[in-house]
Every structure is written in structure tokens, then in C-alpha cells.
Design a protein around this motif. Structure first.
Motif, short mmCIF file in Angstrom:
data_model
loop_
_atom_site.label_atom_id
_atom_site.label_comp_id
_atom_site.label_asym_id
_atom_site.label_seq_id
_atom_site.Cartn_x
_atom_site.Cartn_y
_atom_site.Cartn_z
N PRO A 1 8.47 13.91 15.68
CA PRO A 1 7.65 12.94 16.16
C PRO A 1 8.02 11.51 15.82
CG PRO A 1 6.39 14.16 14.59
CD PRO A 1 7.87 14.72 14.49
N LEU A 2 8.28 11.07 14.55
CA LEU A 2 8.33 9.64 14.45
C LEU A 2 9.56 9.11 15.07
CD1 LEU A 2 7.44 7.21 12.96
CD2 LEU A 2 8.96 7.74 10.91
N GLN B 1 4.18 15.88 8.28
CA GLN B 1 4.81 14.76 9.67
C GLN B 1 3.78 13.63 9.30
OE1 GLN B 1 3.84 17.44 12.71
NE2 GLN B 1 6.09 18.10 12.83
N LEU B 2 2.69 13.71 9.07
CA LEU B 2 1.48 12.58 8.99
C LEU B 2 1.98 11.33 7.73
CD1 LEU B 2 0.16 13.79 11.20
CD2 LEU B 2 -2.16 13.49 9.96
N TYR C 1 -5.80 0.65 7.70
CA TYR C 1 -4.70 1.11 8.97
C TYR C 1 -5.54 0.38 10.13
CZ TYR C 1 -2.38 4.38 6.00
OH TYR C 1 -1.72 4.68 4.93
N THR D 1 0.91 5.44 0.70
CA THR D 1 0.34 6.50 1.42
C THR D 1 -0.38 7.36 0.21
OG1 THR D 1 1.89 6.18 2.94
CG2 THR D 1 0.30 8.13 3.16
N PRO D 2 -1.68 7.58 0.27
CA PRO D 2 -2.20 8.48 -0.57
C PRO D 2 -1.96 9.96 -0.16
CG PRO D 2 -3.81 7.32 0.69
CD PRO D 2 -2.75 6.87 1.05
N TYR E 1 5.54 4.98 7.70
CA TYR E 1 6.43 3.93 8.58
C TYR E 1 5.05 2.86 8.87
CZ TYR E 1 7.95 1.80 12.69
OH TYR E 1 8.22 0.84 13.55
N MET E 2 3.85 3.12 8.70
CA MET E 2 2.96 2.01 8.99
C MET E 2 2.87 0.81 8.02
SD MET E 2 1.40 3.44 11.83
CE MET E 2 1.24 5.08 12.54
N HIS E 3 3.65 1.00 7.09
CA HIS E 3 3.51 0.12 6.06
C HIS E 3 4.42 -1.23 6.59
CE1 HIS E 3 3.05 3.10 2.42
NE2 HIS E 3 2.01 2.93 3.39
N VAL E 4 5.24 -0.87 7.67
CA VAL E 4 5.76 -1.97 8.28
C VAL E 4 4.73 -3.31 8.62
CG1 VAL E 4 5.55 -1.22 10.95
CG2 VAL E 4 7.56 -2.83 10.11
N LEU E 5 3.53 -2.78 8.80
CA LEU E 5 2.56 -3.80 9.00
C LEU E 5 2.18 -4.93 7.71
CD1 LEU E 5 -0.21 -1.56 10.71
CD2 LEU E 5 1.13 -3.31 11.69
N GLU E 6 2.77 -4.40 6.67
CA GLU E 6 2.72 -5.11 5.52
C GLU E 6 3.55 -6.46 5.61
OE1 GLU E 6 0.53 -4.07 2.39
OE2 GLU E 6 -0.29 -3.16 4.43
N LYS E 7 4.63 -6.42 6.11
CA LYS E 7 5.51 -7.28 6.21
C LYS E 7 4.91 -8.77 6.64
CE LYS E 7 9.87 -4.75 7.67
NZ LYS E 7 10.79 -4.84 8.88
N MET F 1 1.06 -1.21 0.05
CA MET F 1 -0.19 -0.01 -0.09
C MET F 1 0.95 1.34 0.05
SD MET F 1 -1.83 -0.08 3.78
CE MET F 1 -0.50 0.29 5.25
N CYS G 1 6.09 -4.91 14.61
CA CYS G 1 4.69 -4.41 14.22
C CYS G 1 4.35 -3.33 15.51
CB CYS G 1 3.63 -5.37 13.87
SG CYS G 1 3.55 -6.47 12.74
N ALA H 1 3.96 0.65 15.02
CA ALA H 1 2.95 0.71 14.00
C ALA H 1 1.47 0.55 14.46
CB ALA H 1 3.26 0.46 12.67
N LYS I 1 5.09 10.92 6.70
CA LYS I 1 6.02 10.43 7.09
C LYS I 1 5.58 9.27 8.10
CE LYS I 1 10.73 11.60 9.08
NZ LYS I 1 11.29 12.41 9.89
N ILE I 2 4.63 9.35 9.17
CA ILE I 2 4.27 8.51 10.14
C ILE I 2 3.42 7.34 9.36
CG2 ILE I 2 2.72 8.23 12.01
CD1 ILE I 2 3.53 11.24 12.94
N LEU I 3 2.55 7.82 8.56
CA LEU I 3 1.79 6.86 7.70
C LEU I 3 2.45 6.05 6.78
CD1 LEU I 3 -1.35 9.05 6.92
CD2 LEU I 3 -1.34 7.06 8.26
N TYR J 1 -7.92 10.46 10.47
CA TYR J 1 -7.57 9.98 9.15
C TYR J 1 -7.66 8.39 9.33
CZ TYR J 1 -4.76 8.92 5.12
OH TYR J 1 -4.51 8.07 3.81
#
Lengths: 95, 482
Positions: B412-413, A30-31, B368, A3-4, A37-43, A1, B298, B301, A33-35, B358
Motif C-alpha cells: 500500500p505505501l 502495514q500500518l 499526526y 512509531t509506538p 513514513y509519516m515522520h517525513v513531517l518532522e523535516k 518521534m 510533506c 504524508a 510501515k505507513i506511520l 489511530y
């Protein structure tokens, strides 16, 4: 995925937060960049597992429908920024 | 020696022998606070007269009779402020009721005294997100105390309080406890009522103690737990005396080391201190077992999807109508909400509300929020598997000692990634504790290092037993911030 692109002002309105253009740009950066990082869940393959809303099993909790003591009117209004005639005062919401 | 330097256990025995009075304790504390709080900034406010009045009436025959406790400023105490470190509640909010933990502590004779600084609405790991004041690490005033319970940890770590209450959503008790050299404990989710704790992320939040010793943590925990009709998530199960098995020793105790928690990126002084603690446990007769928590990657995240999502919903209550900041001269009802909230909340709170909104918004929920809820199941299962083989899991509490103030403010990250070792216990609802295990002396001033022990669900007793055995065999808890 991937980030849109964030429509930050739309999110801000849903969040009920007024953001200046400058703030919006900063938060959008900032968001994103944070979102990203959430791609780690794809692993991991998460498809076959039940989602957890809580760490421990939670069930509906019932109690007898009997009245209990609560705040008095004065106590409930004590922290109100504006009040009048024993009521919270709000802006006009009807035309 | 000021009574402020003592522990709950030692003060209780002196109170019972009538050597001192509860008033003496408050008087000594006030002297220490007046001398040192201006530079440390742990207290946002404190009401000396109210504490003296309560101390004079305290029932010393009760288990915590006459003990003053510092309270994080997100736990309601009748008649006192409860600012959550936010402008939103700083102007005109006075708590109209006692949180259930406060009612329980009062029944045990304790005296709530002082409102402790915190990251705004408990969002942060440095207390730099407080809108109401700066809290400094008592070991090095140029450094952060950790957070979000930074005021609570800094006060206990510098003898400005006997003990304190904090709240822990992703490490907010354990991480500042580690950085300020005290013991901090997050109980099992559901052990402690959340009624009267201003909600951040309801499926993760727990109230817990910050203390100078493991014994004090057990003594406080005895009066925090229990079923509460006002919190439907509180568990209806018996509460043991947490001091009962505390002195049983760790011979044969199986301690797990998750390989994912012992990786590059941890500060060398932290690694060395934790390795020395592992050796110490071996010397005490514990069995050390390596294991894997395969979904550790995980954790951050998952947490930073779920916690902001819950926060965005919880913080919707701040509408400028019933309590909290209200903007002047707004044009319509939407402008009223948007301006009141924009003026009342600080940057980190806004960031998390936006992030949470979001990930819950139409079109992104599955990508998400649902995914994070699924990852949460895996994280919980990792621990269930691990606890078939071990009794407690040991790791550093955080990857590095206290950093300098301002160092991470615009990143922040990077700051979120520092929570890597603490958040899994919240996601899995497990009890976890941080205790002092060393110092980083590389900067010239000793900086405390904490080790984390995570226990099986509802097995706080084993956690406290393991912590007590280590504490008593070392001197770290005796070294205080100068």
C-alpha cells in the motif's frame, strides 16, 4: 518521534471492525510501515503555523428555521436491512 | 461510425441540426458497451430502458440536451444502485434521491446512463480495490486503468461513454484520466456541490468531469458548479461560461515548473513527454518559469493522515441499521457493528479506517493529525506564493504510465507514493486538470501519458484556456484506444 507499538485490536474496536488475529497482524505491519513514513513531517518546523481544517476559509452557515420537504417514512426505510412497523429494527440494547 | 466515438460538442451540433436523435446516441452506446464492456469492465451496471425513456423525453434545446453521461458509482441517481464498489452497498441499496450535480445536469438536458466501477469508497489508485469487478485499461488489458474513478476513465478512453463524472479526493479523476488517455478535471474545492456524493474525505472531495476533449470538460463544468443550499461548503460566487475564454491562446501566459516535481524516479517516457509539452507551450508563446514548492515532500504524508482521518469519521455511518450490509446472528450491539462492518468493507477501506482512527485517537492526535493540518497550511501557502509569479503550474500527472494489474497489490505505501503529484491540489483546494501529452511505447502497446495543470483558486477558465491551446496544437487527443 518514533512509531509506538500498535495495539491493533484496540484500534479495531474503536473502528468498530472485527479483525481475526491473522488480519490484525497483517494490518499492524502495514500500518507501522505507513506511520513510519509519516515522520517525513518532522523535516519541517511546523510549530508556528495555524492548522488548516479546510483549503478555503469556512464559516458557520445558517439558514432560516423553516421546515422543508424530506423523505417519507417509506422512502427513509426503503434501504433498511431490517424494519418493522415503520421503524428500523435493531438488536436489543438494554438488559 | 458509431456515435459513441463522438464528443459532447459534436453530438450537440448534430442533435440541433436534427441529423440524429438522443435515442440514436443511447442505441449506439449500448451496442458498443455490449461488445466491449465484458473485457474492459468499466460499467458495473446500466439500465438501457431507463436511458431510452429519458432520451426520448430529453429537451434538445437545453445546453446538454440528449447527452448520456456515465456516472461514478458513488454519486446518487434516484432509483439506481450506488454501490461505491463495495459489498457494503451492493446487496440492497437503491439511491432515494438525486445528487445535486445530477439535478443540475438533468435540468441541462443530460441523461445519466450507467454506473461506473471504482476503488471501494474511492480509496485507491488502480480500481483493483473494487469488490464488485475488474476494470482493465483499454490501451492494454493487462494493466490497471488507474483510480479511483477507473470505470469512468476507462469508459471515456475507449468510447464506451461520451463523457463521465468522477470524484477526486487525491487525484482520483486526474490520475485515471492520464492513464486512459482522456481529460480529467478537479474543480476548485467548493465550486461543485458534494450533496449526494458518498463522502470519503469531506475537506478534499470534489466531483468533476472526465471527457475526450478540453472543450467537453468546459461544457460539462458549466453545469456542475454553483451554490447549493444542501452543501454548506459550496461557494456562493458567480459561475462563468467556461468556454468563453477557452480559445484565447497562451501568448504571455506564465507557466510554472516546480523543481520538486521534476526529480528522479519519474518514468523516462513521462519525463520526455512532459518536456516536449513544455517546449510546445514555449512555441505557442507561453513564458516558462521555474519555481519551488518547498513543502512538496510533506504532501503524501499529510494526505494519508488527513484523508483516512476524515474517512474513519465519514464511514462510521455504515452501521448496518439504516442501509448497507447487516451481519446475521450477532450477539450484541457491538458485535452487530463490528461484524457487519468487517463483512461489508474490503481490505483497503479497513486499512484506512484503522489508520484514520489511530491518528485521531487520544494520545496521537497532536503527533499526526494536528501536525498534518499544520503541514497543510504550508502546502497551501507554497501555492499562494507560487501564484504571485505564474498563472498555471505544469507537471506530470503521475510518475509512471499504467502498471500491470496486481503489481502493487500488497504494497500500500508504494501505491500511496504514486499520488505525489496530484494530492497537493486537493490539500490546497485548487483546480487541476490532466490532459493527454504523449505515449509510452516501450512496452509494445502505446500507454497514455498525462500532464497536469494546476490553477489559481477559482480560475478554472485559465486552466481550460491553457489546456485547450496545447490540445489543439497536438494530436494526442485524437488517438483512441484500439
Amino acid at each position: 518521534m518514533s512509531t509506538p507499538t500498535l495495539d491493533i485490536q484496540r484500534i479495531a474496536t474503536l473502528s468498530r471492525l472485527k479483525l481475526s488475529e491473522e488480519e490484525g497482524a497483517q494490518y499492524a505491519g502495514q500500518l507501522s510501515k505507513i506511520l513510519d513514513y509519516m515522520h517525513v513531517l518532522e523535516k519541517h518546523d511546523l510549530s508556528g503555523v495555524e492548522p488548516s481544517a479546510h483549503a478555503i476559509p469556512m464559516f458557520d452557515v445558517w439558514r432560516e428555521d423553516v421546515s422543508r420537504p424530506g423523505f417519507t417514512c417509506a422512502e427513509a426505510l426503503a434501504n433498511a436491512p431490517r424494519k418493522s412497523a415503520d421503524q428500523f429494527m435493531i438488536g436489543k440494547v438494554v438488559e | 461510425m458509431s456515435l459513441a466515438t463522438e464528443t459532447i460538442a459534436s453530438l450537440r451540433s448534430r442533435l440541433l441540426s436534427k441529423e440524429i436523435t438522443a435515442t440514436d446516441i443511447v442505441t449506439d452506446l449500448v451496442k458498443t458497451i455490449e461488445a466491449r464492456n465484458p473485457e474492459i469492465g468499466a460499467y458495473l451496471s446500466y439500465d438501457v430502458q431507463a436511458a431510452l425513456d429519458e432520451a426520448a423525453k430529453a429537451d434538445i434545446s437545453q445546453p446538454l440536451g440528449g447527452i448520456p453521461l456515465a456516472i461514478k458509482d458513488n454519486i446518487n441517481v434516484t432509483g439506481q444502485p450506488c454501490t461505491c464498489g463495495s459489498k457494503m452497498l451492493a446487496e440492497n441499496y437503491t439511491a432515494p434521491y438525486d445528487a445535486s450535480v445530477i439535478s443540475q445536469l438533468r435540468a441541462a438536458g443530460a441523461v445519466p446512463f450507467g454506473r461506473m466501477n471504482m476503488d471501494e469508497f474511492a480509496m485507491g489508485s488502480s480500481t483493483e480495490n473494487s469488490a464488485l469487478g475488474v476494470t482493465r485499461n483499454p490501451w492494454d488489458l493487462g494493466r490497471i486503468p488507474g483510480g479511483s474513478s477507473g470505470g469512468s476513465a476507462a469508459s471515456v478512453g475507449s468510447d464506451l461513454a461520451i463523457a463521465a463524472l468522477g470524484s477526486d479526493t487525491g487525484g482520483s479523476i486526474r490520475q485515471p484520466a492520464a492513464l486512459c488517455g482522456c481529460v480529467g478535471m478537479k474543480p476548485t474545492y467548493g465550486r461543485v456541490s458534494r450533496y449526494g456524493l458518498v463522502a470519503f474525505a469531506s475537506s478534499l472531495d470534489q466531483i468533476g468531469p472526465l471527457t475526450k476533449t478540453v472543450e467537453d470538460a468546459a461544457l460539462l463544468l458549466n453545469h456542475l458548479c454553483g451554490k447549493d443550499a444542501a452543501d454548506s461548503t459550496s461557494l456562493d460566487i458567480p459561475v462563468p461560461d467556461f468556454t468563453a475564454n477557452m480559445r484565447d491562446g497562451v501568448k504571455g501566459l506564465r507557466i510554472g515548473l516546480p523543481k520538486e516535481y521534476f526529480v528522479e524516479g519519474t518514468h523516462p517516457a513521462v519525463s520526455a513527454a512532459v518536456q516536449a509539452a513544455i517546449k510546445q507551450y514555449e512555441a505557442l508563446g507561453a513564458e516558462i518559469i521555474e519555481l519551488s514548492l518547498p513543502h512538496t515532500d510533506c504532501g503524501v504524508a499529510t494526505y494519508y493522515v488527513l484523508a483516512p482521518a476524515e474517512a474513519s469519521s465519514n464511514l462510521a455511518r455504515f452501521d448496518g441499521v439504516r442501509y448497507g450490509h447487516r451481519a446475521l446472528n450477532t450477539s450484541d450491539v457491538l458485535d452487530h457493528y463490528m461484524t457487519s462492518r468487517a463483512e461489508g468493507f474490503g481490505p483497503e477501506v479497513k486499512r484506512r479506517i484503522l489508520l484514520g482512527t489511530y491518528v485521531l485517537s487520544s494520545g496521537y492526535y497532536d503527533a499526526y493529525y494536528l501536525k498534518a493540518q499544520r503541514a497543510r497550511t504550508f502546502i497551501r501557502q507554497d501555492f499562494e506564493t507560487a501564484f504571485e509569479k505564474v498563472d498555471v503550474i505544469l507537471s506530470p500527472t503521475c510518475p509512471s504510465p499504467a502498471h500491470k494489474m496486481g503489481e502493487m497489490k500488497n504494497d500500500p505505501l508504494t501505491m500511496y507514493l504514486e499520488d505525489v503529484f496530484t494530492i497537493a491540489a486537493n490539500l490546497a483546494g485548487l483546480p487541476a486538470l490532466s490532459l493527454p501529452c504523449g505515449h509510452d511505447v516501450s512496452t509494445g502497446k502505446p500507454l497514455p501519458i498525462g500532464m497536469q495543470l494546476v490553477g489559481k483558486s477559482l480560475d478554472e477558465s485559465t486552466l481550460l484556456k491553457a489546456a485547450w491551446a496545447y490540445e489543439q496544437s497536438t494530436d494526442w487527443h485524437k488517438i483512441r484506444a484500439k
